[in-house]
Design a protein around this motif. Structure first.
Motif, short mmCIF file in Angstrom:
data_model
loop_
_atom_site.label_atom_id
_atom_site.label_comp_id
_atom_site.label_asym_id
_atom_site.label_seq_id
_atom_site.Cartn_x
_atom_site.Cartn_y
_atom_site.Cartn_z
N ASP A 14 3.00 -5.96 -12.74
CA ASP A 14 1.86 -5.31 -12.10
C ASP A 14 1.16 -4.39 -13.11
OD1 ASP A 14 2.14 -6.53 -9.65
OD2 ASP A 14 3.25 -4.88 -8.73
N ASP A 15 -0.06 -4.05 -12.80
CA ASP A 15 -0.92 -3.33 -13.74
C ASP A 15 -0.61 -1.84 -13.77
OD1 ASP A 15 -3.00 -2.28 -15.25
OD2 ASP A 15 -4.54 -3.56 -14.34
N LEU A 16 0.10 -1.41 -14.82
CA LEU A 16 0.46 0.01 -14.96
C LEU A 16 -0.78 0.89 -15.13
CD1 LEU A 16 3.63 0.06 -17.24
CD2 LEU A 16 3.41 1.12 -14.99
N ALA A 21 -4.31 5.01 -12.98
CA ALA A 21 -5.67 5.42 -12.60
C ALA A 21 -5.72 5.81 -11.12
CB ALA A 21 -6.66 4.30 -12.89
N LEU A 22 -5.00 5.06 -10.27
CA LEU A 22 -4.94 5.41 -8.85
C LEU A 22 -4.34 6.80 -8.66
CD1 LEU A 22 -4.82 4.87 -5.76
CD2 LEU A 22 -2.63 3.72 -6.16
N LEU A 23 -3.25 7.08 -9.37
CA LEU A 23 -2.63 8.40 -9.28
C LEU A 23 -3.60 9.49 -9.73
CD1 LEU A 23 0.87 7.42 -10.71
CD2 LEU A 23 0.42 8.16 -8.36
N HIS A 24 -4.30 9.24 -10.81
CA HIS A 24 -5.28 10.22 -11.30
C HIS A 24 -6.35 10.51 -10.24
CE1 HIS A 24 -4.43 9.35 -15.86
NE2 HIS A 24 -3.39 9.85 -15.22
N ARG A 25 -6.87 9.47 -9.61
CA ARG A 25 -7.91 9.67 -8.59
C ARG A 25 -7.38 10.46 -7.40
NH1 ARG A 25 -8.74 4.24 -9.70
NH2 ARG A 25 -7.85 3.55 -7.69
N ALA A 62 -6.15 -8.08 -0.65
CA ALA A 62 -5.90 -9.48 -0.98
C ALA A 62 -6.28 -9.79 -2.43
CB ALA A 62 -6.65 -10.39 -0.02
N ASP A 63 -7.28 -9.08 -2.95
CA ASP A 63 -7.71 -9.33 -4.33
C ASP A 63 -6.85 -8.58 -5.35
OD1 ASP A 63 -8.49 -6.71 -4.01
OD2 ASP A 63 -10.63 -7.06 -4.39
N GLY A 64 -5.80 -7.89 -4.89
CA GLY A 64 -4.90 -7.18 -5.79
C GLY A 64 -5.26 -5.74 -6.05
N THR A 65 -6.35 -5.25 -5.48
CA THR A 65 -6.74 -3.86 -5.68
C THR A 65 -5.69 -2.91 -5.11
OG1 THR A 65 -9.08 -4.47 -5.55
CG2 THR A 65 -8.54 -2.14 -5.25
N LEU A 66 -5.27 -1.97 -5.92
CA LEU A 66 -4.27 -0.99 -5.47
C LEU A 66 -4.92 0.10 -4.64
CD1 LEU A 66 -2.15 -0.51 -8.73
CD2 LEU A 66 -1.57 -1.87 -6.73
N HIS A 99 8.37 10.60 -5.08
CA HIS A 99 7.32 11.19 -5.89
C HIS A 99 6.28 10.10 -6.16
CE1 HIS A 99 10.29 9.45 -8.64
NE2 HIS A 99 9.32 9.28 -9.51
N GLN A 100 5.32 10.38 -7.03
CA GLN A 100 4.23 9.43 -7.31
C GLN A 100 3.70 8.84 -6.01
OE1 GLN A 100 4.61 7.86 -11.82
NE2 GLN A 100 5.68 6.57 -10.37
N TYR A 101 3.43 9.72 -5.05
CA TYR A 101 2.96 9.33 -3.72
C TYR A 101 1.45 9.57 -3.68
CZ TYR A 101 2.79 9.51 1.46
OH TYR A 101 2.50 9.30 2.79
N ALA A 102 0.69 8.51 -3.47
CA ALA A 102 -0.76 8.64 -3.56
C ALA A 102 -1.47 7.56 -2.77
CB ALA A 102 -1.21 8.57 -5.03
N VAL A 103 -2.61 7.91 -2.21
CA VAL A 103 -3.53 6.96 -1.58
C VAL A 103 -4.91 7.21 -2.18
CG1 VAL A 103 -4.59 6.19 0.57
CG2 VAL A 103 -2.18 6.88 0.55
N ASP A 104 -5.58 6.14 -2.53
CA ASP A 104 -6.92 6.27 -3.10
C ASP A 104 -7.79 7.09 -2.15
OD1 ASP A 104 -9.78 5.58 -3.71
OD2 ASP A 104 -8.80 4.35 -5.24
#
Length: 320
Positions: A14-16, A21-25, A62-66, A99-104
């Motif tokens: 998977d894309d690290l 980037a998701l965590l940063h946002r 479905a398109d893989g977007t986290l 930890h590393q708990y995040a939602v866009d």
């Protein structure tokens, strides 16, 4: 579950960069408020490091977007994660943490966060953990209220090194009875934290685990240290240059009514010498009341103990 996203475990490959980037946002508003959460600025390499040995889930389209993520793990290791030494809860073998708990931010309010947290808690229950632990910034009021609604309660506060805020630690029981600080599993965690505090030279943290009238008996030399301050003072004045490694910590039953018992084995290297310490710890409530300790030193065996003479025999490489 909403039709446009699904929950699945994090997979190798998977894309690290996308996860980072998701965590940063997600953590950017907290960073803007002066709370320097690790996830707000961590590198992809650090994200990978925090995933190692843990269980992680992602919410994806479905398109893989986290869209969201959470990482859960069992207890910290006092040897490799000694930074957690101020709080024994993190060293309990029956307590997990996340930890590393995040939602866009663009996808919040869709139940993604709740589903991720439920997945982590379900894993923890399945692995036999009796509680789930978290820590977050004390000034993050909205986050703390959200966790409280999910069943988490404050148990301690701690100042982690390098953080601009003080953290609150929260726990949610996952089994009955709920974990307490006076049971064998917590006593063992306290011993792990005490040894890790010694290794960190954090004498204030170490002193907090000892009853004021705690005593220490060095059996081989017949020496007695008669209160907690003396136990700490002898560590402070001990000649420097030593490194401590916890080999094993085992909770034991209270068989004589004198309080909880724990056995530990540690290895201390100092110069070219390796010392071994077996300690029988006694507890009163949540604090150490007494320790009976026997030290030994790595040494060569006598000449008559050989594989030729004994048969099923070997000796560790690297011993003197």
């Amino acid at each position: 579950m909403a039709a446009d996203w699904t929950l699945r475990p994090w997979q190798a490959g998977d894309d690290l960069a996308a996860l980072t980037a998701l965590l940063h946002r997600a953590y950017a508003p907290l960073a803007a408020a002066g709370m320097n959460f690790t996830a707000a600025t961590q590198t992809a390499a650090m994200t990978a490091q925090r995933l190692q040995g843990a269980h992680s889930w992602v919410a994806v389209r479905a398109d893989g977007t986290l869209l969201g993520t959470i990482t859960a793990a069992g207890p910290f290791d006092p040897n490799t994660q000694g930074w957690a030494h101020a709080l024994p809860w993190f060293y309990r073998q029956d307590v997990a943490h996340f930890h590393q708990y995040a939602v866009d931010p663009a996808c919040q309010g869709q139940g993604i966060g709740a589903a991720l947290l439920q997945a982590a808690e379900a894993w923890a229950r399945g692995a036999g953990h009796r509680a789930m632990l978290l820590d977050t910034a004390m000034p993050a009021t909205a986050l703390r209220q959200r966790y409280a609604r999910a069943g988490y309660a404050d148990i301690a506060s701690v100042q982690w090194q390098g953080k601009a805020y003080r953290s609150v630690v929260m726990v949610k029981p996952l089994a009955t009875p709920a974990p307490t600080e006076t049971e064998p599993a917590h006593h063992a965690a306290t011993v792990r934290a005490l040894w890790a505090s010694f290794q960190a030279r954090d004498w204030t943290a170490a002193r907090a685990f000892l009853a004021d009238d705690a005593t220490l008996f060095w059996r081989a030399s017949g020496e007695h240290l008669l209160d907690a301050d003396a136990i700490i003072r002898v560590q402070v004045i001990y000649p420097e240059g030593w490194t401590l490694r916890v080999v094993e910590v085992t909770p034991m039953a209270d068989v004589d009514g004198r309080g909880g018992r724990v056995h530990s084995l540690v290895e201390v290297r100092h110069g070219g010498t390796c010392f071994l310490a077996h300690t029988l710890w006694r507890f009163r409530g949540a604090l150490v009341a007494h320790a009976d300790e026997t030290w030994a030193t790595w040494e060569a065996p006598p000449a008559w103990r050989t594989a030729e003479a004994i048969g099923a025999y070997r000796r560790d490489a690297g011993q003197p």
